[in-house]
Design a protein around this motif. Sequence first.
Motif, short mmCIF file in Angstrom:
data_model
loop_
_atom_site.label_atom_id
_atom_site.label_comp_id
_atom_site.label_asym_id
_atom_site.label_seq_id
_atom_site.Cartn_x
_atom_site.Cartn_y
_atom_site.Cartn_z
N ALA A 249 41.09 -9.85 -0.46
CA ALA A 249 40.22 -8.86 -1.12
C ALA A 249 38.79 -9.39 -1.03
CB ALA A 249 40.63 -8.69 -2.57
N THR A 250 37.87 -8.50 -0.74
CA THR A 250 36.46 -8.91 -0.71
C THR A 250 35.62 -7.83 -1.38
OG1 THR A 250 34.76 -9.95 0.66
CG2 THR A 250 35.86 -8.02 1.61
N PHE A 251 34.32 -8.12 -1.55
CA PHE A 251 33.48 -7.12 -2.22
C PHE A 251 33.37 -5.85 -1.38
CE2 PHE A 251 31.37 -10.99 -4.19
CZ PHE A 251 31.99 -10.80 -5.42
N LEU B 75 25.49 -3.26 -1.00
CA LEU B 75 24.23 -2.50 -0.88
C LEU B 75 23.42 -2.66 -2.17
CD1 LEU B 75 25.53 0.76 0.87
CD2 LEU B 75 24.04 -0.98 1.87
N ARG B 76 24.11 -2.81 -3.29
CA ARG B 76 23.41 -2.97 -4.57
C ARG B 76 23.09 -4.44 -4.85
NH1 ARG B 76 27.33 -1.73 -7.99
NH2 ARG B 76 28.76 -0.71 -6.57
N ASN B 77 23.89 -5.34 -4.27
CA ASN B 77 23.72 -6.79 -4.52
C ASN B 77 23.72 -7.55 -3.19
OD1 ASN B 77 24.22 -6.93 -7.64
ND2 ASN B 77 25.83 -5.64 -6.79
N PRO B 78 22.65 -7.44 -2.41
CA PRO B 78 22.65 -8.04 -1.07
C PRO B 78 22.91 -9.55 -1.09
CG PRO B 78 20.68 -6.69 -1.43
CD PRO B 78 21.40 -6.76 -2.73
N SER B 79 22.64 -10.22 -2.21
CA SER B 79 22.84 -11.68 -2.22
C SER B 79 24.34 -12.03 -2.13
CB SER B 79 22.23 -12.30 -3.47
OG SER B 79 22.88 -11.78 -4.60
N ALA B 80 25.23 -11.05 -2.39
CA ALA B 80 26.67 -11.34 -2.31
C ALA B 80 27.18 -11.27 -0.87
CB ALA B 80 27.44 -10.36 -3.18
N LYS B 81 26.28 -10.89 0.08
CA LYS B 81 26.72 -10.73 1.48
C LYS B 81 27.26 -12.04 2.05
CE LYS B 81 23.88 -6.85 2.93
NZ LYS B 81 22.67 -6.44 3.63
N PRO C 138 40.15 -8.72 -11.91
CA PRO C 138 38.88 -8.21 -11.37
C PRO C 138 38.60 -8.79 -9.98
CG PRO C 138 38.47 -9.83 -13.10
CD PRO C 138 39.95 -9.61 -13.06
N ILE C 139 37.82 -8.06 -9.21
CA ILE C 139 37.52 -8.50 -7.83
C ILE C 139 36.85 -9.88 -7.82
CG2 ILE C 139 35.36 -7.15 -7.74
CD1 ILE C 139 37.69 -7.80 -4.75
N SER C 140 36.08 -10.19 -8.87
CA SER C 140 35.43 -11.51 -8.92
C SER C 140 36.47 -12.63 -8.90
CB SER C 140 34.56 -11.61 -10.18
OG SER C 140 35.34 -11.29 -11.30
N LYS C 141 37.65 -12.39 -9.45
CA LYS C 141 38.71 -13.41 -9.46
C LYS C 141 39.55 -13.35 -8.19
CE LYS C 141 39.07 -15.21 -13.85
NZ LYS C 141 39.31 -14.34 -15.01
N LEU C 142 39.77 -12.14 -7.66
CA LEU C 142 40.66 -11.97 -6.50
C LEU C 142 40.00 -12.38 -5.19
CD1 LEU C 142 42.26 -8.45 -7.08
CD2 LEU C 142 43.47 -10.62 -7.03
N ARG C 143 38.68 -12.18 -5.12
CA ARG C 143 37.94 -12.32 -3.87
C ARG C 143 38.12 -13.69 -3.22
NH1 ARG C 143 33.86 -15.17 -3.46
NH2 ARG C 143 34.13 -15.59 -1.24
N GLY C 144 38.30 -13.66 -1.89
CA GLY C 144 38.31 -14.89 -1.13
C GLY C 144 39.64 -15.65 -1.16
N LYS C 145 40.62 -15.16 -1.91
CA LYS C 145 41.92 -15.86 -1.95
C LYS C 145 42.88 -15.21 -0.96
CE LYS C 145 41.93 -16.55 -6.96
NZ LYS C 145 42.42 -15.91 -8.18
N TRP C 146 43.80 -16.00 -0.42
CA TRP C 146 44.85 -15.39 0.40
C TRP C 146 45.88 -14.75 -0.52
CZ3 TRP C 146 43.72 -13.87 4.84
CH2 TRP C 146 42.89 -14.61 5.67
#
Length: 253
Positions: free
Chosen positions: A222-224, A230-236, A199-207
């Motif tokens: 990979a990033t959000f 737009l639905r979760n601005p706190s993830a910006k 899932p993107i929550s695990k992949l995000r931010g890794k090289w």
Amino acid sequence: MNENLSIQEILQWYILSGVDATCSDAFQPLIKPLETPQNLLRPATTNLAQDFIASKQNARDICTKAKTLAELKNIVENFDGCALKLTAKSTVFGSGNEKAKLMFIGEAPGADEDRCGIPFVGKCGRLLDKMLTSIGIRRDDVYITNIVLWRPPGNRTPTDSEIAICLPFIKKQIELIKPQMIVFLGGSSANALLDNTEPISKLRGKWLEYPLSKKEFIPAMATFHPSYLLRNPSAKSKVWSDFLRIYKKLKKN
Ligand code: URA
């Protein structure tokens, strides 16, 4: 509905009722039976399965002929193997700088993109532009595409078979651009091109590494997806920190 109606009459009935597009390429029961009756089990050699295998192979074969992005675009525009093309207004091929160091890959065109034939021009695109500006990169400097090149009806998620059919076209765009770095916008594009299911929550931010060939790899992150932001601005803030790392690595190279 009368069981004796012909296929044409049934389709006509659907059209008159306002159902003028299919939302999936396979029959999906609204309620899953606990046990599938034997007479409903179909072998994988239905026309649909064979069409899928043939379309995927055809997409792969015709891609190899393209020596430039213009040639590839022309090939894609003449390709009729993806059912999404039937309901879409335009083919949304990639756009941007053909010599880009940075390539972004999203999921699928939405209504605005379908109208203009250009990826990321709607709300998500405007947010992506702002994110790029925040790290001093102009949209003209990058190349942007999606893992499917036609809008799925009703903006639904593209199916695995639609993604598989379009994938050779995306891989060929990567091969022709040969960017220094790839950014996957959302989990779908990362999963499709890295052939994983995380899932993107695990992949995000890794090289990560996109395999261009058996020996060559392109650094990737990979990033959000902007629609998630737009639905979760706190993830910006998380995406902002990903973009800063991407920028720093690009500057180093
Ligand atoms: N979302 C995407 O993934 N791609 C677009 O082109 C627009 C919205």
